[in-house]
Design a protein around this motif. Sequence first.
Motif, PDB file in Angstrom:
ATOM      1  N   PRO A 241       2.225  -1.759   1.037  1.00 17.23           N
ATOM      2  CA  PRO A 241       1.148  -2.075   0.087  1.00 17.23           C
ATOM      3  C   PRO A 241       0.982  -3.561  -0.185  1.00 17.23           C
ATOM      4  O   PRO A 241      -0.092  -3.996  -0.616  1.00 17.23           O
ATOM      5  CB  PRO A 241       1.589  -1.326  -1.186  1.00 17.23           C
ATOM      6  CG  PRO A 241       2.433  -0.201  -0.693  1.00 17.23           C
ATOM      7  CD  PRO A 241       3.166  -0.767   0.484  1.00 17.23           C
ATOM      8  N   HIS A 242       2.046  -4.356   0.062  1.00 17.83           N
ATOM      9  CA  HIS A 242       1.923  -5.810  -0.097  1.00 17.83           C
ATOM     10  C   HIS A 242       1.216  -6.438   1.100  1.00 17.83           C
ATOM     11  O   HIS A 242       0.599  -7.497   0.979  1.00 17.83           O
ATOM     12  CB  HIS A 242       3.306  -6.434  -0.273  1.00 17.83           C
ATOM     13  CG  HIS A 242       3.981  -6.054  -1.558  1.00 17.83           C
ATOM     14  ND1 HIS A 242       3.641  -6.597  -2.774  1.00 17.83           N
ATOM     15  CD2 HIS A 242       4.970  -5.144  -1.817  1.00 17.83           C
ATOM     16  CE1 HIS A 242       4.381  -6.073  -3.733  1.00 17.83           C
ATOM     17  NE2 HIS A 242       5.200  -5.170  -3.175  1.00 17.83           N
ATOM     18  N   ILE A 243       1.320  -5.787   2.258  1.00 16.19           N
ATOM     19  CA  ILE A 243       0.615  -6.293   3.450  1.00 16.19           C
ATOM     20  C   ILE A 243      -0.840  -5.855   3.419  1.00 16.19           C
ATOM     21  O   ILE A 243      -1.748  -6.648   3.682  1.00 16.19           O
ATOM     22  CB  ILE A 243       1.315  -5.790   4.739  1.00 16.19           C
ATOM     23  CG1 ILE A 243       2.776  -6.264   4.784  1.00 16.19           C
ATOM     24  CG2 ILE A 243       0.565  -6.289   5.976  1.00 16.19           C
ATOM     25  CD1 ILE A 243       3.560  -5.735   5.966  1.00 16.19           C
ATOM     26  N   PHE A 244      -1.066  -4.571   3.092  1.00 19.36           N
ATOM     27  CA  PHE A 244      -2.432  -4.020   3.010  1.00 19.36           C
ATOM     28  C   PHE A 244      -2.644  -3.479   1.591  1.00 19.36           C
ATOM     29  O   PHE A 244      -2.187  -2.377   1.270  1.00 19.36           O
ATOM     30  CB  PHE A 244      -2.624  -2.898   4.037  1.00 19.36           C
ATOM     31  CG  PHE A 244      -2.289  -3.285   5.447  1.00 19.36           C
ATOM     32  CD1 PHE A 244      -3.130  -4.110   6.178  1.00 19.36           C
ATOM     33  CD2 PHE A 244      -1.119  -2.834   6.030  1.00 19.36           C
ATOM     34  CE1 PHE A 244      -2.811  -4.477   7.476  1.00 19.36           C
ATOM     35  CE2 PHE A 244      -0.796  -3.189   7.327  1.00 19.36           C
ATOM     36  CZ  PHE A 244      -1.642  -4.015   8.045  1.00 19.36           C
ATOM     37  N   THR A 245      -3.324  -4.235   0.780  1.00 19.99           N
ATOM     38  CA  THR A 245      -3.500  -3.859  -0.630  1.00 19.99           C
ATOM     39  C   THR A 245      -4.155  -2.488  -0.817  1.00 19.99           C
ATOM     40  O   THR A 245      -3.730  -1.707  -1.682  1.00 19.99           O
ATOM     41  CB  THR A 245      -4.324  -4.937  -1.358  1.00 19.99           C
ATOM     42  OG1 THR A 245      -3.699  -6.203  -1.152  1.00 19.99           O
ATOM     43  CG2 THR A 245      -4.402  -4.658  -2.844  1.00 19.99           C
ATOM     44  N   PRO A 246      -5.193  -2.108  -0.029  1.00 20.65           N
ATOM     45  CA  PRO A 246      -5.819  -0.789  -0.240  1.00 20.65           C
ATOM     46  C   PRO A 246      -4.918   0.389   0.134  1.00 20.65           C
ATOM     47  O   PRO A 246      -5.193   1.527  -0.249  1.00 20.65           O
ATOM     48  CB  PRO A 246      -7.054  -0.826   0.670  1.00 20.65           C
ATOM     49  CG  PRO A 246      -7.292  -2.268   0.954  1.00 20.65           C
ATOM     50  CD  PRO A 246      -5.946  -2.902   0.963  1.00 20.65           C
ATOM     51  N   LEU A 247      -3.842   0.137   0.889  1.00 26.31           N
ATOM     52  CA  LEU A 247      -2.954   1.215   1.329  1.00 26.31           C
ATOM     53  C   LEU A 247      -1.915   1.464   0.235  1.00 26.31           C
ATOM     54  O   LEU A 247      -0.895   0.782   0.159  1.00 26.31           O
ATOM     55  CB  LEU A 247      -2.277   0.849   2.651  1.00 26.31           C
ATOM     56  CG  LEU A 247      -1.543   1.977   3.399  1.00 26.31           C
ATOM     57  CD1 LEU A 247      -2.526   3.037   3.866  1.00 26.31           C
ATOM     58  CD2 LEU A 247      -0.768   1.410   4.581  1.00 26.31           C
ATOM     59  N   LYS A 248      -2.169   2.449  -0.616  1.00 25.19           N
ATOM     60  CA  LYS A 248      -1.305   2.719  -1.755  1.00 25.19           C
ATOM     61  C   LYS A 248       0.015   3.353  -1.301  1.00 25.19           C
ATOM     62  O   LYS A 248       0.088   3.996  -0.254  1.00 25.19           O
ATOM     63  CB  LYS A 248      -1.997   3.655  -2.746  1.00 25.19           C
ATOM     64  CG  LYS A 248      -3.353   3.145  -3.226  1.00 25.19           C
ATOM     65  CD  LYS A 248      -3.256   1.764  -3.875  1.00 25.19           C
ATOM     66  CE  LYS A 248      -4.607   1.277  -4.366  1.00 25.19           C
ATOM     67  NZ  LYS A 248      -4.555  -0.100  -4.907  1.00 25.19           N
ATOM     68  N   TRP A 249       1.054   3.201  -2.147  1.00 27.22           N
ATOM     69  CA  TRP A 249       2.384   3.688  -1.771  1.00 27.22           C
ATOM     70  C   TRP A 249       2.408   5.203  -1.582  1.00 27.22           C
ATOM     71  O   TRP A 249       3.132   5.728  -0.729  1.00 27.22           O
ATOM     72  CB  TRP A 249       3.416   3.264  -2.815  1.00 27.22           C
ATOM     73  CG  TRP A 249       3.240   3.901  -4.163  1.00 27.22           C
ATOM     74  CD1 TRP A 249       2.536   3.424  -5.220  1.00 27.22           C
ATOM     75  CD2 TRP A 249       3.789   5.153  -4.586  1.00 27.22           C
ATOM     76  NE1 TRP A 249       2.599   4.285  -6.283  1.00 27.22           N
ATOM     77  CE2 TRP A 249       3.370   5.367  -5.928  1.00 27.22           C
ATOM     78  CE3 TRP A 249       4.596   6.128  -3.987  1.00 27.22           C
ATOM     79  CZ2 TRP A 249       3.718   6.487  -6.656  1.00 27.22           C
ATOM     80  CZ3 TRP A 249       4.945   7.257  -4.703  1.00 27.22           C
ATOM     81  CH2 TRP A 249       4.516   7.435  -6.028  1.00 27.22           C
ATOM     82  N   TYR A 250       1.601   5.930  -2.361  1.00 26.25           N
ATOM     83  CA  TYR A 250       1.621   7.389  -2.239  1.00 26.25           C
ATOM     84  C   TYR A 250       0.902   7.858  -0.967  1.00 26.25           C
ATOM     85  O   TYR A 250       1.159   8.957  -0.486  1.00 26.25           O
ATOM     86  CB  TYR A 250       1.047   8.060  -3.485  1.00 26.25           C
ATOM     87  CG  TYR A 250      -0.217   7.449  -4.051  1.00 26.25           C
ATOM     88  CD1 TYR A 250      -1.475   7.847  -3.612  1.00 26.25           C
ATOM     89  CD2 TYR A 250      -0.141   6.474  -5.041  1.00 26.25           C
ATOM     90  CE1 TYR A 250      -2.633   7.290  -4.132  1.00 26.25           C
ATOM     91  CE2 TYR A 250      -1.300   5.903  -5.574  1.00 26.25           C
ATOM     92  CZ  TYR A 250      -2.540   6.316  -5.117  1.00 26.25           C
ATOM     93  OH  TYR A 250      -3.681   5.758  -5.628  1.00 26.25           O
ATOM     94  N   TYR A 251      -0.019   7.029  -0.410  1.00 22.77           N
ATOM     95  CA  TYR A 251      -0.587   7.365   0.905  1.00 22.77           C
ATOM     96  C   TYR A 251       0.530   7.371   1.945  1.00 22.77           C
ATOM     97  O   TYR A 251       0.631   8.280   2.781  1.00 22.77           O
ATOM     98  CB  TYR A 251      -1.634   6.331   1.338  1.00 22.77           C
ATOM     99  CG  TYR A 251      -2.861   6.192   0.470  1.00 22.77           C
ATOM    100  CD1 TYR A 251      -3.137   7.069  -0.570  1.00 22.77           C
ATOM    101  CD2 TYR A 251      -3.773   5.169   0.711  1.00 22.77           C
ATOM    102  CE1 TYR A 251      -4.261   6.929  -1.351  1.00 22.77           C
ATOM    103  CE2 TYR A 251      -4.918   5.016  -0.066  1.00 22.77           C
ATOM    104  CZ  TYR A 251      -5.150   5.899  -1.102  1.00 22.77           C
ATOM    105  OH  TYR A 251      -6.270   5.756  -1.867  1.00 22.77           O
ATOM    106  N   ILE A 252       1.360   6.321   1.881  1.00 20.95           N
ATOM    107  CA  ILE A 252       2.433   6.159   2.877  1.00 20.95           C
ATOM    108  C   ILE A 252       3.479   7.256   2.712  1.00 20.95           C
ATOM    109  O   ILE A 252       3.973   7.820   3.695  1.00 20.95           O
ATOM    110  CB  ILE A 252       3.079   4.767   2.731  1.00 20.95           C
ATOM    111  CG1 ILE A 252       2.008   3.677   2.757  1.00 20.95           C
ATOM    112  CG2 ILE A 252       4.096   4.513   3.828  1.00 20.95           C
ATOM    113  CD1 ILE A 252       2.485   2.339   2.257  1.00 20.95           C
ATOM    114  N   LEU A 253       3.806   7.570   1.464  1.00 15.81           N
ATOM    115  CA  LEU A 253       4.785   8.635   1.211  1.00 15.81           C
ATOM    116  C   LEU A 253       4.308   9.959   1.798  1.00 15.81           C
ATOM    117  O   LEU A 253       5.075  10.674   2.461  1.00 15.81           O
ATOM    118  CB  LEU A 253       5.014   8.776  -0.297  1.00 15.81           C
ATOM    119  CG  LEU A 253       5.945   9.916  -0.737  1.00 15.81           C
ATOM    120  CD1 LEU A 253       7.345   9.712  -0.174  1.00 15.81           C
ATOM    121  CD2 LEU A 253       5.986  10.014  -2.256  1.00 15.81           C
ATOM    122  N   LEU A 254       3.046  10.284   1.581  1.00 16.40           N
ATOM    123  CA  LEU A 254       2.499  11.529   2.123  1.00 16.40           C
ATOM    124  C   LEU A 254       2.529  11.518   3.651  1.00 16.40           C
ATOM    125  O   LEU A 254       2.869  12.527   4.288  1.00 16.40           O
ATOM    126  CB  LEU A 254       1.066  11.729   1.623  1.00 16.40           C
ATOM    127  CG  LEU A 254       0.403  13.057   2.030  1.00 16.40           C
ATOM    128  CD1 LEU A 254       1.108  14.229   1.367  1.00 16.40           C
ATOM    129  CD2 LEU A 254      -1.074  13.057   1.668  1.00 16.40           C
TER     130      LEU A 254
END
Length: 718
Positions: A440-453
């Motif tokens: 999320p620090h590299i790509f601001t629109p990519l939220k942490w819960y998107y990555i977790l899912l």
Amino acid sequence: MAGRADRSEPSAMDEEEMVEYNHGSTVKKRAKREGEATGPQAEAVAVAEEEDKDMSVERVFDGKPVPPWQQQLTFRAFVVSFFLSIVFSVIVMKLNLTTGIIPSLNVSAGLLGFFFVKVWTVALDKTGLLRQPFTRQENTVIQTCVVASSGIAFSGGFGSYLFAMSQKIADQTQETNAAQNIKNPHLGWMMGFLFVVSFLGLFSLVPLRKIMIIDYKLIYPSGTATAYLINSFHTPEGAKLAKKQVRLLGKFFSFSFLWGFFQWFFTAEDTCGFIKFPTFGLKAFQYRFYFDFSATYVGVGMICPYLVNISVLLGGIISWGIMWPLIEKKKGDWYPASVAATSLHGIQGYRVFIAIAMILGDGLYNFVKVMFRTTIAFAKQVKSKNSTLPVSEDGQKEPTPAMSYDDQRRTQLFLKDQIPQPLAYGGYVAVAIVSIITLPHIFTPLKWYYILLAYVFAPVLAFCNAYGCGLTDWSLASTYGKLAIFIFGAWAGAGHGGVLAGLAACGVMMSIVSTASDLMQDFKTGYLTLASPRSMFVSQVIGTAMGCVISPCVFWLFYKAFPLGTDGSEYPAPFALVYRNMAILGVEGFGSLPKHCLTLCYVFFAAAVLVNFIRDVPGKKIAWFIPIPMAMAIPFYLGPYFAIDMCVGSLILFIWERTDKAKAQALGPAVASGLICGDGIWTLPQSVLALAKVQPPICMKFLSRATNVRVDKFLSPK
């Protein structure tokens, strides 16, 4: 060609045929032998006692001890792997940024690895300093490391999703809120991104290696063919053939490199040189029908199956020979006459979005097909594991078939060096946590819960891809990436950087799924060459780490030295524009398409599905006469010029096979690899010259007679 073309499929077909031929011969011999037995017990004994020694690979290596896994990971292996990784990363990057057609380079990696270490060991042996002989296990480690490293040049998205984030590609699209969806390339964040996403796939399937390789006996045609190649190199006759192959590779490597150097002198501008040679006339040249004298794509054409090359050419004829000239006549009706040729509101829109429709149709069909086959095969495997022994007509349980000597030897060593389960599970969780915090620090629109899912479902998708790849040799990594584009892009929304979020999610998913199936392919190669799973895993990790540094540096060299991503340039990066437009479609819908473009997209999407279905009609061997939609889609945007190069390569191989089939099959891959490697390596000095502002001295152009007369009049003294 989706996936590793996206990457490995073209040559994988040839390799699969070779595997099936060898496997078929073995099966026929065994069937004949087993048929002579008088009963079930006699049959089992016959298989165990009367196995033909000439059919056993491992009996040939009986006198050679298998080194422990630590000794398979030698210093010289990783030195050679590092330099070969640079070579192959340049080649993959060049192919990525030109057409996106990337043949399997496993054979070249194994062959060059054998050659360089053999030279090394022979030199040390003559001086009396050789301490450890060169083994097939070490050869496998080199091949694994090189392929893992150069694979990052593909899965890293430098020619697709990653470059699609740039301002350069965004300027060629029509989208709202474009500013928040731009992330220009930079070495720092590219390396960081690759390090946090590329290793996750390596840990995701390690606990399942025994199930995939031994229990389910998945063939992994590319991995199996590579293992046969490496095994053959290390037999006395195989080593002789390898020397011939390397000698021929060296000759064509030198020719290709010098030919690239010679061509450079005539390219003072982008419109100059042999790459703009109007082979079939100036009118055909306007529609990109010409031979551009590319040694790379002549070599690619020699490696790819004939059907791939014909499909690419057919796609070019349908689009640039028929469709685009007809649509151009609708200028002022279907699209504004004043619009620029590169605008997506004009003819360019038809080129890009129809290509996208065909790619999605082909990808969706193959996704459903492979998932269906995977599910059926997996269900049968599970059922067979749960069932009891077969029962004969007299009610007696029949014995299980005796394992061959090769299978016993390979299974014993494959299970010897276990990779600790806590390492696999702990590694996955640790890397996932780092990734969730960092991305999320590299790509601001990519939220942490998107990555977790994504990481919750990634192991399941990685298993599906690896299992399907083991059955069909068809990797669907790019298809999973495209699904992530639409799912996460739509979730983020147009007003919250959905385009950038979709492209970043594509990278996350594609990296996991791609590296997982690659690792399982390498486990299969290691199983057949008696290389330890631990050495395979360590080699893959080191190769991936190399790739996370080498690939961004190679891309950065291209990015600074050449104008990337421009239609008509030497490196148009076609898939970057395709991927960005997919993300825009997923977020904003179809409102920006030119008139009737959506209708044509529906037609070609359906056509891609229908053509694939016809190719798979059971009971009729018509697949070799039906084109491949994915291959046809690429020239819709780029033009057919590279298809002509590839067909020239096919023609050379076809004539060679007619005159001497044995030599063509044995030495053809070496010639093709030399052409690809030489032209690819010339890119390095060419980039240095471009960065140093050294311009070629000559511009070779071709003019019509009338234009030439006007130029002469203008230049003549008055």
